[in-house]
Scaffold this motif. Structure first.
Motif, short mmCIF file in Angstrom:
data_model
loop_
_atom_site.label_atom_id
_atom_site.label_comp_id
_atom_site.label_asym_id
_atom_site.label_seq_id
_atom_site.Cartn_x
_atom_site.Cartn_y
_atom_site.Cartn_z
N THR A 13 3.74 16.01 -16.70
CA THR A 13 3.26 14.66 -16.97
C THR A 13 3.06 13.96 -15.63
N THR A 14 2.46 12.79 -15.66
CA THR A 14 2.29 12.00 -14.43
C THR A 14 2.72 10.57 -14.70
N HIS A 15 3.00 9.86 -13.62
CA HIS A 15 3.35 8.44 -13.71
C HIS A 15 2.68 7.71 -12.57
N GLU A 16 2.57 6.40 -12.72
CA GLU A 16 1.85 5.61 -11.72
C GLU A 16 2.70 5.28 -10.49
N SER A 17 4.02 5.40 -10.61
CA SER A 17 4.86 5.09 -9.45
C SER A 17 5.96 6.14 -9.30
N GLU A 18 6.43 6.29 -8.07
CA GLU A 18 7.51 7.24 -7.81
C GLU A 18 8.78 6.83 -8.56
N TYR A 46 -10.23 11.20 -12.91
CA TYR A 46 -10.37 11.42 -14.34
C TYR A 46 -11.31 10.39 -14.96
N TRP A 47 -11.79 10.71 -16.14
CA TRP A 47 -12.66 9.81 -16.88
C TRP A 47 -11.79 8.96 -17.79
N TRP A 48 -11.91 7.63 -17.68
CA TRP A 48 -11.13 6.73 -18.52
C TRP A 48 -11.87 5.42 -18.70
N GLU A 49 -11.96 4.97 -19.93
CA GLU A 49 -12.60 3.70 -20.28
C GLU A 49 -14.01 3.60 -19.71
N GLY A 50 -14.77 4.67 -19.88
CA GLY A 50 -16.18 4.64 -19.54
C GLY A 50 -16.55 4.85 -18.09
N GLU A 51 -15.59 5.19 -17.25
CA GLU A 51 -15.92 5.44 -15.86
C GLU A 51 -14.93 6.39 -15.20
N VAL A 52 -15.32 6.89 -14.04
CA VAL A 52 -14.47 7.80 -13.28
C VAL A 52 -13.41 6.96 -12.57
N GLN A 53 -12.16 7.37 -12.73
CA GLN A 53 -11.03 6.71 -12.08
C GLN A 53 -10.53 7.62 -10.95
N ASP A 54 -9.97 7.03 -9.93
CA ASP A 54 -9.39 7.76 -8.81
C ASP A 54 -8.08 7.06 -8.47
N ALA A 55 -6.96 7.74 -8.71
CA ALA A 55 -5.68 7.06 -8.57
C ALA A 55 -4.62 7.96 -7.95
N GLU A 56 -3.71 7.34 -7.23
CA GLU A 56 -2.52 8.03 -6.78
C GLU A 56 -1.53 8.01 -7.93
N GLU A 57 -0.94 9.17 -8.21
CA GLU A 57 0.06 9.27 -9.26
C GLU A 57 1.20 10.14 -8.77
N TRP A 58 2.24 10.20 -9.59
CA TRP A 58 3.40 11.05 -9.32
C TRP A 58 3.51 12.05 -10.44
N ARG A 59 3.43 13.32 -10.10
CA ARG A 59 3.48 14.39 -11.08
C ARG A 59 4.94 14.83 -11.29
N ILE A 60 5.25 15.11 -12.53
CA ILE A 60 6.58 15.62 -12.87
C ILE A 60 6.39 16.96 -13.57
N ASP A 61 6.99 18.01 -13.01
CA ASP A 61 7.01 19.33 -13.64
C ASP A 61 8.42 19.56 -14.16
N LEU A 62 8.53 19.80 -15.45
CA LEU A 62 9.82 19.95 -16.12
C LEU A 62 9.96 21.38 -16.62
N LYS A 63 11.03 22.06 -16.21
CA LYS A 63 11.26 23.46 -16.60
C LYS A 63 12.20 23.48 -17.79
N THR A 64 11.75 24.15 -18.89
CA THR A 64 12.54 24.14 -20.10
C THR A 64 12.24 25.34 -20.98
N ARG A 65 12.95 25.43 -22.09
CA ARG A 65 12.70 26.46 -23.09
C ARG A 65 11.52 26.02 -23.96
#
Length: 109
Positions: A13-18, A46-65
């Motif tokens: 998943t991603t989030h907008e802030s660290e 990414y495409w959102w609300e009718g236009e191309v968006q360009d944003a800094e985000e924070w990705r979270i990789d979660l390891k699970t079953r």
């Protein structure tokens, strides 16, 4: 133990802030829905609300079953600030036996 015998995934998943990303990662691990979370900066286009968006985000990789993927997705969706958060599970096809055993043990609670 191989990944195919037990069934493991990496949920992203991603989030907008660290701060938000780290908080969500800690909550998921605390709930034992993932054994580990990695948080790192990414640039998303990414495409959102009718236009191309360009944003800094924070990705979270979660390891699970794999069997926890749906519960984990629901947990993330309930606590996420995005209207449509990314929650994607990718199967782990192979991994070191010791690490996979650790993931299984830490999410067995």
């Amino acid at each position: 133990m191989t990944a195919n015998q037990q069934g493991f995934v990496v949920v992203t998943t991603t989030h907008e802030s660290e701060e938000q990303a780290r908080s969500l990662a800690a909550a998921v691990v605390r709930e034992r829905l993932a054994a580990c979370a990695q948080v790192y900066p990414v640039r998303s286009v990414y495409w959102w609300e009718g236009e191309v968006q360009d944003a800094e985000e924070w990705r979270i990789d979660l390891k699970t079953r794999a069997e926890l993927a749906d519960r984990l997705a629901g947990f993330v969706a309930e606590r996420h600030s995005y209207r449509t958060p990314e929650v994607i599970a990718v199967p782990v096809v192979s991994g070191s036996p010791g690490y996979l055993a650790w993931v299984a043990e830490e999410t067995a609670g």
